[in-house]
Scaffold this active site. Structure first.
Site, PDB file in Angstrom:
ATOM      1  N   GLN A   1     -13.865 -27.165 -52.002  1.00 50.90           N
ATOM      2  CA  GLN A   1     -13.408 -27.514 -50.645  1.00 50.90           C
ATOM      3  C   GLN A   1     -12.235 -28.486 -50.703  1.00 50.90           C
ATOM      4  OE1 GLN A   1     -15.974 -28.390 -47.075  1.00 50.90           O
ATOM      5  NE2 GLN A   1     -15.691 -30.496 -47.731  1.00 50.90           N
TER       6      GLN A   1
ATOM      7  N   GLY B   1     -22.528 -34.585 -40.152  1.00 53.50           N
ATOM      8  CA  GLY B   1     -23.649 -35.439 -39.768  1.00 53.50           C
ATOM      9  C   GLY B   1     -24.732 -35.469 -40.838  1.00 53.50           C
TER      10      GLY B   1
ATOM     11  N   HIS C   1     -21.881 -40.281 -47.826  1.00 55.34           N
ATOM     12  CA  HIS C   1     -20.924 -40.461 -46.724  1.00 55.34           C
ATOM     13  C   HIS C   1     -20.492 -41.924 -46.616  1.00 55.34           C
ATOM     14  CE1 HIS C   1     -23.058 -36.725 -45.214  1.00 55.34           C
ATOM     15  NE2 HIS C   1     -21.795 -36.354 -45.190  1.00 55.34           N
TER      16      HIS C   1
HETATM   17  O1  PAF Z   1     -17.973 -31.101 -46.123  1.00 56.07           O
HETATM   18  C1  PAF Z   1     -18.372 -30.951 -44.947  1.00 56.07           C
HETATM   19  O2  PAF Z   1     -19.290 -31.627 -44.468  1.00 56.07           O
HETATM   20  C2  PAF Z   1     -17.712 -29.901 -44.074  1.00 56.07           C
HETATM   21  O3  PAF Z   1     -17.387 -28.762 -44.804  1.00 56.07           O
HETATM   22  C3  PAF Z   1     -16.488 -30.428 -43.290  1.00 56.07           C
HETATM   23  C4  PAF Z   1     -15.367 -30.846 -44.234  1.00 56.07           C
HETATM   24  C5  PAF Z   1     -16.909 -31.608 -42.431  1.00 56.07           C
HETATM   25  C6  PAF Z   1     -15.941 -29.329 -42.381  1.00 56.07           C
HETATM   26  O4  PAF Z   1     -16.892 -28.908 -41.459  1.00 56.07           O
END
Ligand code: PAF
Length: 293
Positions: free
Chosen positions: A161, A39, A45
């Site tokens: 990540q 969020g 995003h």
């Molecule tokens: O990158 C993020 O915002 C978070 O690490 C994710 C991938 C939504 C997992 O909670």
């Protein structure tokens, strides 16, 4: 080429809060795309959503601040939350479904079985934030199971990540395509992040030294790994004396697939990654460089 006009979905996205509602919303969904988020959605995003929107019939954005990936002294409680604003932004980007579960819905009992991120999960971000990547991979696996997406989009700003998600998908044979979206930057170079809302005007000026250090490192790439590290470090050394100071957590030049340190004679692509605290805010950024091709 200009960005395609986002498709505003009539009436906005469907907001669902439980796996059952999600299942109903995704009956006959065709090809499904997922953008997992916590969020506090911003332009970065939007760019992830636009990448996915082009390629799927039904676009799902998950909005869930995942407690499993926060350490005890981290910003879980004050992490920015704005579901109405997030839903509006999703509507502007033609998102079909917003999946926004409660914590008790995602974790109805203590999570006993988790996804171990392995050695790559202990380096850099994982060394500074023990358990962080186990929390990330566990929630991403749960989201993949609930949404069953054909593709999922992650931002390159969180380089470690996305490398770990790709490795998990490969190692566990998960049937989903992982798409990386380039980091969106403000005109001054600051990488878009939900945590940028914490920055005061003065913090923001100091914070710019992260992207400047990465740019200096990238410029030195033809001279090899040592030169890249030295050029970036010189910018950060100066920034350590700024007001407010940039308190460096790590600067590392790593192999993109393993996140192990790049050797001095490393050739080809490497990721130059930085993490630092500016005032109360911890920021990360990275750039991919090509060393002496
Ligand atoms: O990158 C993020 O915002 C978070 O690490 C994710 C991938 C939504 C997992 O909670």
């Amino acid at each position: 080429m200009t960005d395609p006009a986002p498709r505003a979905r009539v009436g906005g996205p469907l907001v669902v809060r439980t796996p059952e509602e999600l299942r109903r919303a995704l009956a006959d969904a065709g090809r499904v795309g997922l953008v997992p988020t916590m969020g506090a959605l911003h332009g970065g995003h939007r760019s992830l959503m636009r990448l996915a929107r082009e390629r799927v019939d039904t676009l799902v954005v998950s909005v869930f601040v995942n407690p499993l990936q926060f350490g005890p002294d981290e910003d879980l409680d004050r992490y920015p939350r704005d579901l109405p604003g997030d839903t509006r932004l999703c509507g502007e980007e033609g998102v079909d479904v917003v999946f926004a579960p409660e914590t008790a819905t995602m974790y109805p009992r203590p999570q006993m079985v988790t996804v171990d991120a392995g050695a790559m999960g202990d380096r850099l971000e994982g060394a500074s934030r023990p358990g962080h990547f186990t929390g990330v991979l566990t929630v991403v696996t749960k989201l993949f199971q609930l949404v069953r997406p054909d593709l999922a989009v992650f931002g390159a700003k969180d380089a470690q990540q996305i490398a770990l998600v790709r490795r998990m998908v490969a190692d566990l044979d998960l049937p989903v395509e992982i798409v990386g979206a380039p980091t969106l930057r403000d005109p001054d170079g600051l990488a878009s992040s939900s945590r940028n809302v914490y920055l005061s005007e003065r913090d923001r000026v100091s914070a710019l030294s992260l992207s400047r250090a990465l740019a200096a490192g990238a410029d030195a790439a033809p001279e090899g790994a040592e030169a890249v590290r030295a050029a970036a470090q010189a910018v950060l050394d100066k920034a350590a004396g700024a007001v407010p100071p940039v308190e460096l957590d790590y600067l590392a030049l790593v192999d993109p697939a393993t996140f192990a340190d790049a050797a001095d004679d490393h050739r080809g692509e490497a990721v130059l990654a930085v993490a630092a605290r500016v005032g109360p805010t911890r920021l990360i950024d990275n750039v991919t460089v090509t060393l002496r091709p």
